[in-house]
Design an enzyme around this catalytic site. Structure first.
Site, PDB file in Angstrom:
ATOM      1  N   ILE A 175       0.837  -1.202   0.000  1.00  0.00           N
ATOM      2  CA  ILE A 175       0.000   0.000   0.000  1.00  0.00           C
ATOM      3  C   ILE A 175       0.871   1.251   0.000  1.00  0.00           C
ATOM      4  CG2 ILE A 175      -1.630   1.359   1.376  1.00  0.00           C
ATOM      5  CD1 ILE A 175      -2.977  -0.875  -0.057  1.00  0.00           C
ATOM      6  N   SER A 231      12.898   2.950  11.488  1.00  0.00           N
ATOM      7  CA  SER A 231      11.797   2.188  12.064  1.00  0.00           C
ATOM      8  C   SER A 231      10.853   3.128  12.807  1.00  0.00           C
ATOM      9  CB  SER A 231      12.341   1.138  13.033  1.00  0.00           C
ATOM     10  OG  SER A 231      11.301   0.593  13.821  1.00  0.00           O
ATOM     11  N   LYS A 277      -9.558  -6.231   9.842  1.00  0.00           N
ATOM     12  CA  LYS A 277      -9.253  -7.160  10.932  1.00  0.00           C
ATOM     13  C   LYS A 277      -9.243  -6.472  12.295  1.00  0.00           C
ATOM     14  CE  LYS A 277      -6.766 -10.291   7.870  1.00  0.00           C
ATOM     15  NZ  LYS A 277      -7.270  -9.627   6.656  1.00  0.00           N
ATOM     16  N   LEU A 330      -5.557  -6.998  -3.643  1.00  0.00           N
ATOM     17  CA  LEU A 330      -5.036  -7.956  -4.613  1.00  0.00           C
ATOM     18  C   LEU A 330      -3.589  -7.639  -4.942  1.00  0.00           C
ATOM     19  CD1 LEU A 330      -8.133  -7.945  -6.957  1.00  0.00           C
ATOM     20  CD2 LEU A 330      -7.392  -9.869  -5.554  1.00  0.00           C
ATOM     21  N   SER A 332      -0.966  -7.951  -2.979  1.00  0.00           N
ATOM     22  CA  SER A 332      -0.096  -7.599  -1.861  1.00  0.00           C
ATOM     23  C   SER A 332       0.779  -8.792  -1.503  1.00  0.00           C
ATOM     24  CB  SER A 332      -0.925  -7.178  -0.648  1.00  0.00           C
ATOM     25  OG  SER A 332      -1.593  -8.308  -0.111  1.00  0.00           O
ATOM     26  N   THR A 352      -7.328 -22.530   3.723  1.00  0.00           N
ATOM     27  CA  THR A 352      -7.402 -22.841   5.156  1.00  0.00           C
ATOM     28  C   THR A 352      -8.716 -23.499   5.543  1.00  0.00           C
ATOM     29  OG1 THR A 352      -8.171 -20.596   5.629  1.00  0.00           O
ATOM     30  CG2 THR A 352      -5.805 -21.021   5.817  1.00  0.00           C
ATOM     31  N   GLU A 367      -7.037 -16.680  12.944  1.00  0.00           N
ATOM     32  CA  GLU A 367      -7.689 -16.390  11.668  1.00  0.00           C
ATOM     33  C   GLU A 367      -9.201 -16.522  11.783  1.00  0.00           C
ATOM     34  OE1 GLU A 367      -6.533 -17.220   7.079  1.00  0.00           O
ATOM     35  OE2 GLU A 367      -6.599 -18.977   8.363  1.00  0.00           O
TER      36      GLU A 367
END
Length: 513
Positions: free
Chosen positions: A165, A219, A287, A327, A329, A350, A427
């Site tokens: 991104i 960082s 998420k 899509l 990534s 999975t 997940e």
């Protein structure tokens, strides 16, 4: 060339050629057939849904109704259906592709005709059908004012500038003519790669590109370095894309996940406040909504930090943009599935019922920029991701579009098997974009504003202090408990899979929010 094509058609092609059907008898299809004469691909027929040209003969090839495609494949032993759809929209392409996927040929596309004419690509460089076309999601025109509002003639900084991104954000930002573009990235190779790409893009624009591109290694966990960077360049707008995003990886590295995703965000936000930056945009994730994993929880707490800071100060406007999978990534299933198909399988999924939202990287980045321009302070924006995709169905479609069959109990002699490996730690079967139902529209049809609960800065600071102490002690059990106690709706257990945690006790708790 025409005579050779006619003779080859009569003979059904030579042993060294692959018979192909061309879908689309328009200008693109005609150019394609002309170019195939110099390749090992032999066109045997056109199919086209335009009834006015069905039955006609173009370049020695008859044009058939698409309903005849299966019959043509058998008659000519065609191995590939080549799409020559010109300027057809994604929705139309998606409908055509879905009609072709059960016919038993590989479905391929060619490079854009202008690339072939310019010599930058060859007609024989057949490509897999893009997942963007398969999903059929039409792009929405951007609002120019929203795109340029926080960028044009300003100093713009992108953290995680070398990521999927982050790098696309830098490409689009460069086109919007900022005065300076600061690339902040921890990976030397990723930073070098995107810097060189942007330099070349700028050179191609000539005198029109006056943006100074500034690569900074660093960082987001290093607050002094962040402060020094921002004091030096005084960014007006910051897009914070730096994060650890891989769910199982963060589950196995809980301390670093918390330090990078939570404290890295706080560090960037504090440095932005210190230099009176105008706007700070967090790239968040679906998420973060009712998370079942550490990664999602850290991203939700990062949102809470910015929401609290938005109320605690009035120097910098904080905005969060939440969306699903992109899509292409580094963690996308699409390149993994393609690799598995080329190696003969199996494809690993999975769970048979797992679903995900998908969006292209360019669209996601464009919407992030526009959403960031609309924020008033503490806003949580969610992007319209369209309809969710069942991953098992996506795997089946990709197998079929490769001209192969699924190996299953019903078809034991199929080419590619699908194996279910089980959900990974943390997940979910499905993702959500909203915590509650309190959502409103914005001036962009694919961006919504969500009203999410937040904390006071006092409560947020107390949570950060406790997390910081637990991270310093590498106390994974305490970190997990703090995440469970935080107002994130995190549903999980105290069971640890982080091998570096000081108290790796594998204690299972029934406590959930």
């Amino acid at each position: 060339m025409l005579m050779r094509s006619i003779v080859a058609l009569i003979n059904g092609g030579s042993q060294n050629t692959t018979n192909v059907i061309v879908y689309g008898a328009g200008e693109t299809g005609c150019q394609l057939v002309r170019s195939l004469g110099a390749t090992n691909y032999h066109a045997v027929a056109f199919v086209d849904d335009n009834p006015t040209i069905q039955g006609s003969v173009i370049y020695g090839l008859k044009v058939y109704n698409p309903k005849k495609a299966q019959e043509l494949i058998v008659r000519y032993n065609a191995k590939i259906t080549l799409l020559a759809l010109g300027g057809a929209g994604r929705n139309q392409k998606s409908k055509i592709i879905k009609q072709l996927e059960d016919l038993g040929t590989a479905v391929k596309t060619i490079p854009p005709i202008h690339q072939i004419v310019e010599g930058t690509a060859k007609i024989s460089d057949l490509q897999d059908v893009s997942i963007e076309d398969l999903l059929g999601r039409e792009p929405v025109a951007a609002e120019p004012k929203l795109l340029s509002r926080c960028i044009k003639n300003k100093v713009v900084m992108v953290t995680g500038a070398g990521g999927s991104i982050g790098s696309e954000l830098t490409r689009q930002i460069l086109n919007l003519k900022p005065a300076k573009l600061i690339l902040f990235e921890i990976s030397e190779f990723s930073l070098y790669t995107i810097e060189q790409e942007l330099i070349q893009n700028c050179k191609a624009k000539g005198s029109k590109c006056k943006t100074e591109i500034i690569p900074i290694l660093g960082s987001v966990q290093n607050l002094p370095h962040l402060k020094q960077t921002m004091r030096t360049f005084q960014p007006n707008t910051i897009y914070h894309a730096a994060a650890y995003k891989h769910v199982p990886m963060v589950e196995h590295n809980i301390v670093e996940g918390v330090k990078n995703n939570i404290f890295g965000t706080w560090n960037c936000a504090q440095a932005a406040i210190d230099v009176n930056a105008d706007s700070f945009v967090l790239v968040s994730t679906d998420k973060a909504v009712r998370p079942t994993n550490v990664m999602g929880t850290t991203k939700r707490i990062a949102e809470l930090v910015l929401q609290a800071l938005a109320k605690h100060q009035n120097k910098t406007r904080f905005t969060m943009v939440r969306f699903g999978n992109v899509l292409g990534s580094s963690g996308s299933v699409v390149p993994l599935f393609r690799k598995q198909i080329k190696s003969g399988g199996p494809i690993t999924v999975t769970h048979p019922d797992i679903i995900r939202y998908f969006m292209t990287i360019p669209e996601a980045a464009e919407l992030v920029i526009q959403a960031g321009s609309m924020g008033m302070g503490g806003d949580v924006f969610v992007l319209d991701m369209g309809e969710p995709v069942k991953i098992a169905d996506l795997a089946v479609e990709m197998i079929k579009l490769s001209g192969l069959t699924v190996c299953s109990a019903e078809n034991p002699n199929g080419d590619i098997a699908i194996e279910y490996s089980g959900l990974r730690p943390g997940e979910k079967l499905y993702e959500e974009l909203l915590i509650g139902d309190n959502v409103s529209g914005t001036e962009h049809k694919r961006i919504m504003r969500a009203e999410e609960k937040s904390l006071s800065w006092k409560d947020t600071e107390a949570l950060l202090t406790a997390l910081n102490s637990a991270c310093a002690a590498y106390d994974g059990v305490t970190i997990k408990q703090l995440l469970l106690d935080a107002p994130t709706d995190y549903v999980g257990t105290l069971e640890l899979v982080d091998p570096l945690s000081k108290q790796n006790l594998s204690i299972t708790s029934q406590f959930t929010h």
